[in-house]
Design an enzyme around this catalytic site. Structure first.
Site, short mmCIF file in Angstrom:
data_model
loop_
_atom_site.label_atom_id
_atom_site.label_comp_id
_atom_site.label_asym_id
_atom_site.label_seq_id
_atom_site.Cartn_x
_atom_site.Cartn_y
_atom_site.Cartn_z
N GLU A 65 28.14 24.26 50.49
CA GLU A 65 27.26 23.44 51.34
C GLU A 65 27.28 23.94 52.78
OE1 GLU A 65 28.00 19.23 50.95
OE2 GLU A 65 27.49 19.24 48.84
N LYS B 298 21.61 9.65 44.33
CA LYS B 298 21.13 11.02 44.09
C LYS B 298 20.18 10.92 42.91
CE LYS B 298 25.59 13.31 45.10
NZ LYS B 298 26.86 13.62 44.42
C1 2PG Z 1 28.95 15.04 46.21
C2 2PG Z 1 27.93 16.14 46.06
C3 2PG Z 1 27.11 16.47 47.27
P1 2PG Z 1 27.74 17.78 44.06
O1 2PG Z 1 29.97 15.02 45.50
O2 2PG Z 1 28.75 14.10 46.96
O3 2PG Z 1 27.83 16.74 48.41
O4 2PG Z 1 28.43 17.26 45.42
O5 2PG Z 1 26.30 17.94 44.33
O6 2PG Z 1 28.44 19.09 43.75
O7 2PG Z 1 27.99 16.75 43.02
MG MG Z 2 30.45 12.88 46.19
#
Ligand code: 2PG
Ligand code: MG
Length: 391
Positions: free
Chosen positions: A186, A316
Site C-alpha cells: 500500500e 469494502k
Molecule cells: C485491510 C485491507 C486494506 P486487504 O486489512 O484493511 O488496507 O487489507 O485489502 O489486504 O484486506
Molecule cells: Mg483491515
C-alpha cells in the site's frame, strides 16, 4: 435503454494480480469501473470470481443488455438477482459500479449524488508505516500504522498526511538502522522495528506535525490479528512471544492507552466477537473497528451489534460483492451509532468510485492510503468532490 453495450476484460491491480474491469457504453458516452483485491482477506469474505476471472468475463460479455436496464440506483438489485452465483464479488461490484456511473451520466449528476444531495466531508485515515501480510518481511506483525488529521477539510487532510508520510520516512531513517526506504503493497514504509517501536515513531511524527505546522493528527492501527493468529495453539504469534487471548487484549489495551490511539482495527482474530466486546468496554473512547470480523456482511454486523463488539466498521464493497448489501451495512451501522469507515484494498486499481460511495453514504472516515497512484486518484477524487460541493 440505459446500456448500449457491455464489455468486461481482465485488468492487473497494483500488486500485479488479475482482476476485472467493466466498460459500459451508453448514449451519453462510455463509463468504466474495476474492482480491487485484498490480501489479508477475511475467511467469511465472498469469492472474488466464480471459477476465475476469465469465467466471469465470459458471462458478462454474453449478457443481453436488457438485463442491465436500470432507472434508479436501487434497480441494481434486479441485475444482482439475475447474476447471483453466476459471477463473483469483484465482477458484481465492477458491473454495478459501471451501471451506476452510467445512470449518473444519464441523470447529469455526480455518482455520489445518486445517493444523497447533501455533501458531508469525511475524515482521512492513511496507512503510513506498514507490516503484516502487506510487507515483504511480514514484520512488524501489525499491518497498518495509520494517521488521521483532525480536520474535516479533505484537501487539507491530504496535504497533512503527505507531510506525515515524509516526516515518518526521516524518523525511520534515524531510528531504524536497517531502514532502506522500501514501500509495501500500500506504499506504506517498511521497517524492521517492532510494533511498539513503530508506535513510538508514530508518536514523534504526531509531535513534529503539531510543532511544525500546528496541526493535530491522530494515530490508528489495523492489527489484522487473524494474519498472525495460530488457530491450533489459540495464540497470537509475535517474533519473540506468543500471546493468549487475554494477554493479547491486555497488550493491545496498554498500547491503545499509552499512545492515546483514535482507532483500533481487528485487534483480535476474525471469530472472536467476545474478545472485541471486552476491548470495546475497556476502551470506551477508542474506535474498536471490525474488518475481517464483519466483512461488510449484514448478518455478521448484527452479531457484532448484539454482542456490543465494535464501535466502528470497515466497509469494502468487494468483501460482499453487492453495492445494495454494502449500503445496508452502512445504514444498519449508523442506526446503532457505529462509525463507518469506507476502505480501499491492498491490491488496488485506478478506480475512484469508492470515493463517491464514501461521500454518497455519508461515511465517517475513508481509509484510502497516502501514496502511489492507485491511492492518490481516490484522494484526488475526494478533493474534486469537495471543491464542486463549494466547500
Ligand atoms: C485491510 C485491507 C486494506 P486487504 O486489512 O484493511 O488496507 O487489507 O485489502 O489486504 O484486506
Ligand atoms: Mg483491515
Amino acid at each position: 435503454m440505459l446500456v448500449r453495450s457491455v464489455y468486461a476484460k481482465k485488468l492487473k491491480n497494483s500488486r500485479g494480480e488479475e482482476t476485472i474491469e467493466v466498460i459500459v457504453k451508453t448514449e451519453k458516452g462510455v463509463v468504466n469501473a474495476s474492482a480491487p483485491f485484498g490480501k489479508s482477506r477475511g475467511i467469511h469474505e465472498a469469492n472474488a470470481f466464480v471459477e476465475n476471472v476469465e469465467h466471469d468475463v465470459r458471462i458478462i460479455n454474453a449478457l443481453d443488455v436488457r438485463v442491465l436496464d436500470i432507472k434508479h440506483r436501487l434497480d441494481i438489485i434486479y441485475v444482482e438477482k439475475k447474476l447471483r452465483g453466476k459471477i463473483g464479488a469483484n465482477s458484481m461490484l465492477a458491473l454495478q459500479l459501471a451501471l451506476l456511473k452510467a445512470l449518473a451520466k444519464k441523470q447529469g449528476c455526480e455518482l455520489w449524488q445518486l445517493f444523497t444531495r447533501r455533501f458531508k466531508p469525511v475524515r482521512m485515515l492513511g496507512n503510513v508505516i506498514g507490516g503484516g501480510m502487506h510487507s515483504s518481511a511480514r514484520k512488524p506483525e501489525f499491518q497498518e500504522f495509520l494517521f488521521s488529521p483532525r480536520t474535516r477539510h479533505m484537501g487539507k487532510a491530504v496535504l497533512i498526511n503527505k507531510k506525515v508520510y515524509s516526516i515518518a520516512r526521516s524518523l525511520l531513517k534515524k531510528y531504524d538502522p536497517r531502514f532502506k526506504g522500501k514501500k509495501n503493497d500500500e506504499n506504506a514504509w517498511e521497517t524492521t522495528l517492532n510494533n511498539e517501536q513503530v508506535l513510538e515513531i508514530a508518536n514523534l511524527v504526531r509531535e513534529k506535525v503539531k510543532e511544525r505546522y500546528g496541526e493535530n493528527v491522530d494515530i490508528g492501527i489495523d492489527i489484522a490479528a487473524s494474519t498472525f493468529y495460530d488457530k491450533r495453539s489459540k495464540k497470537y504469534v509475535y517474533e519473540n512471544v506468543k500471546l493468549r487471548k487475554q494477554e493479547q487484549i491486555n497488550f493491545v489495551a496498554r498500547l491503545a492507552k499509552k499512545f492515546s490511539l483514535l482507532y483500533l482495527e481487528d485487534p483480535l482474530h476474525e471469530e472472536d466477537f467476545d474478545g472485541f466486546a471486552i476491548l470495546r468496554k475497556k476502551l470506551k473512547k477508542i474506535l474498536v473497528v471490525g474488518d475481517d470480523l464483519t466483512v461488510t456482511n449484514t448478518e455478521r454486523l448484527k452479531k457484532a451489534i448484539k454482542k456490543k463488539a465494535i464501535s466502528g466498521i470497515i466497509v469494502k464493497p468487494n468483501q460482499i460483492g453487492s453495492l445494495i448489501a454494502s449500503e445496508e451495512v452502512v445504514e444498519l451501522a449508523k442506526r446503532h451509532g457505529i462509525a463507518v469507515i469506507v476502505s480501499h484494498r491492498s491490491g488496488e486499481t485506478l478506480e475512484t468510485g469508492i470515493a463517491d460511495l464514501a461521500i454518497g453514504w455519508h461515511a465517517d472516515f475513508v481509509k484510502f492510503g497516502v501514496a502511489g497512484k492507485e491511492r492518490e486518484v481516490k484522494l484526488k477524487r475526494l478533493i474534486e468532490i469537495e471543491k464542486k460541493a463549494g466547500v
